[in-house]
Design a protein around this motif. Structure first.
Motif, mmCIF file in Angstrom:
data_model
loop_
_atom_site.group_PDB
_atom_site.id
_atom_site.type_symbol
_atom_site.label_atom_id
_atom_site.label_comp_id
_atom_site.label_asym_id
_atom_site.label_seq_id
_atom_site.Cartn_x
_atom_site.Cartn_y
_atom_site.Cartn_z
ATOM 1 N N VAL A 170 0.813 -1.345 0.073
ATOM 2 C CA VAL A 170 -0.125 0.017 0.060
ATOM 3 C C VAL A 170 0.801 1.258 0.020
ATOM 4 O O VAL A 170 1.281 1.863 1.124
ATOM 5 N N PRO A 171 1.319 1.679 -1.239
ATOM 6 C CA PRO A 171 2.477 2.656 -1.257
ATOM 7 C C PRO A 171 2.179 4.003 -0.500
ATOM 8 O O PRO A 171 3.198 4.524 0.056
ATOM 9 N N GLU A 172 0.882 4.298 -0.501
ATOM 10 C CA GLU A 172 0.667 5.674 0.152
ATOM 11 C C GLU A 172 0.023 5.524 1.314
ATOM 12 O O GLU A 172 -0.551 6.438 1.972
ATOM 13 N N CYS A 173 0.219 4.384 2.168
ATOM 14 C CA CYS A 173 -0.476 4.000 3.511
ATOM 15 C C CYS A 173 -0.108 5.079 4.515
ATOM 16 O O CYS A 173 1.122 5.188 5.048
ATOM 17 N N PRO A 174 -1.096 6.130 5.007
ATOM 18 C CA PRO A 174 -0.513 7.110 5.895
ATOM 19 C C PRO A 174 0.198 6.605 7.261
ATOM 20 O O PRO A 174 1.092 7.088 7.691
ATOM 21 N N GLU A 175 -0.500 5.560 7.589
ATOM 22 C CA GLU A 175 -0.104 4.762 8.983
ATOM 23 C C GLU A 175 1.451 4.433 8.852
ATOM 24 O O GLU A 175 2.039 4.768 9.828
ATOM 25 N N ALA A 176 1.594 3.726 7.704
ATOM 26 C CA ALA A 176 2.934 3.388 7.661
ATOM 27 C C ALA A 176 3.944 4.450 7.416
ATOM 28 O O ALA A 176 5.085 4.175 7.862
ATOM 29 N N ARG A 177 3.539 5.372 6.736
ATOM 30 C CA ARG A 177 4.343 6.668 6.641
ATOM 31 C C ARG A 177 4.569 7.305 8.022
ATOM 32 O O ARG A 177 5.874 7.575 8.196
ATOM 33 N N LEU A 178 3.616 7.326 8.958
ATOM 34 C CA LEU A 178 3.670 7.781 10.252
ATOM 35 C C LEU A 178 4.714 7.178 11.010
ATOM 36 O O LEU A 178 5.746 7.632 11.741
ATOM 37 N N GLU A 179 4.488 5.522 11.049
ATOM 38 C CA GLU A 179 5.647 4.756 11.785
ATOM 39 C C GLU A 179 7.040 5.030 11.175
ATOM 40 O O GLU A 179 8.051 4.989 11.935
ATOM 41 N N GLN A 180 7.127 5.218 9.845
ATOM 42 C CA GLN A 180 8.223 5.696 9.284
ATOM 43 C C GLN A 180 9.241 6.649 9.639
ATOM 44 O O GLN A 180 10.189 6.525 9.913
ATOM 45 N N SER A 181 8.190 7.713 10.072
ATOM 46 C CA SER A 181 8.855 8.938 10.293
ATOM 47 C C SER A 181 9.287 8.812 12.023
ATOM 48 O O SER A 181 10.334 9.285 12.347
ATOM 49 N N PHE A 182 8.480 7.832 12.856
ATOM 50 C CA PHE A 182 8.779 7.772 14.091
ATOM 51 C C PHE A 182 10.302 6.935 14.042
ATOM 52 O O PHE A 182 11.132 7.262 14.885
ATOM 53 N N LEU A 183 10.198 5.950 13.462
ATOM 54 C CA LEU A 183 11.652 5.224 13.377
ATOM 55 C C LEU A 183 12.895 5.908 12.878
ATOM 56 O O LEU A 183 13.934 5.972 13.437
ATOM 57 N N SER A 184 12.615 6.881 11.791
ATOM 58 C CA SER A 184 13.748 7.697 11.440
ATOM 59 C C SER A 184 14.225 8.556 12.594
ATOM 60 O O SER A 184 15.073 8.729 12.749
#
Length: 216
Positions: A170-184
């Motif tokens: 799901v390339p545009e999954c906002p939940e995954a993008r948010l988790e990605q920001s936390f990880l970064s």
């Protein structure tokens, strides 16, 4: 017969619309006429369980199972009720019984995963969540539970892999993008993390699954 089924359809419609009181009344009206309808008892039990009316939910689910011993939703909803009551071993047993007969029942497997998380068995939970995601790669609830487990363990490598898997599906999954920001941000990649963190405005607050770097 048509009038009887109208009450059941009304109950299911009210339940979908979140009109819980009216749904309960309609289920009761239907079950006064059709007291041996296991599916209606199971659905009523699930509704009562979601409303935290746990004793009444237990009674409705047990009624469904007395009428149809292998009813999958009666047993699943009873398992979820037992989990809410803190009776985790009993809940796990009920949910495993469902899955032995109905291995593709995603709701039962998600419930079992949650039960195993509460029983401090993250490996067991991850194994069941992997089965859910194999069957339904886009399942957001399973993704959130996997992220929750990896973040609690501080397993940032596995967390990154799971986020990458989600974004490949799901390339545009906002939940995954948010988790990605936390990880970064957790890994000290501050400019990238803050840029990614802008996605938070697109994620409903109740769908943020893990503790952010500012909440630990």
């Amino acid at each position: 017969a048509h009038d009887r089924m109208a009450w059941l359809k009304a109950a299911q419609g009210f339940q979908r619309e979140g009109r819980s009181g009216e749904a309960i009344d309609a289920y009761h009206r239907f079950l006064e006429i059709e007291p041996r309808h296991a599916g209606a008892w199971a659905d009523l039990g699930g509704l009562l369980m979601n409303l935290d009316c746990l004793d009444q939910a237990s009674e409705a689910c047990e009624k469904a199972l007395s009428l149809e011993a292998a009813h999958p939703w009666g047993r699943t909803n009873l398992g979820c009720t037992r989990m809410k009551q803190g009776r985790l071993e009993e809940a796990e047993g009920l949910l495993r019984q469902v899955l032995a007969r109905e291995p593709h029942l995603i709701d039962a497997r998600l419930a079992l995963s949650e039960c195993l998380i509460r029983e401090e068995d993250p490996e067991g939970a991850l194994g069941n969540l992997a089965k859910v995601l194999k069957q339904d790669p886009r399942n957001l609830l399973a993704f959130n539970k996997v992220i929750h487990i990896h973040s609690r363990r501080g397993d940032w490598g596995a967390l990154g892999q799971e986020i990458g898997r989600r974004l490949s599906v799901v390339p545009e999954c906002p939940e995954a993008r948010l988790e990605q920001s936390f990880l970064s941000l957790l890994l000290g990649e501050m400019p990238l993390g803050w840029e990614q963190y802008e996605i938070r405005f697109r994620v409903p607050s109740q769908q943020v699954s893990i503790t952010g770097p500012f909440d630990q």
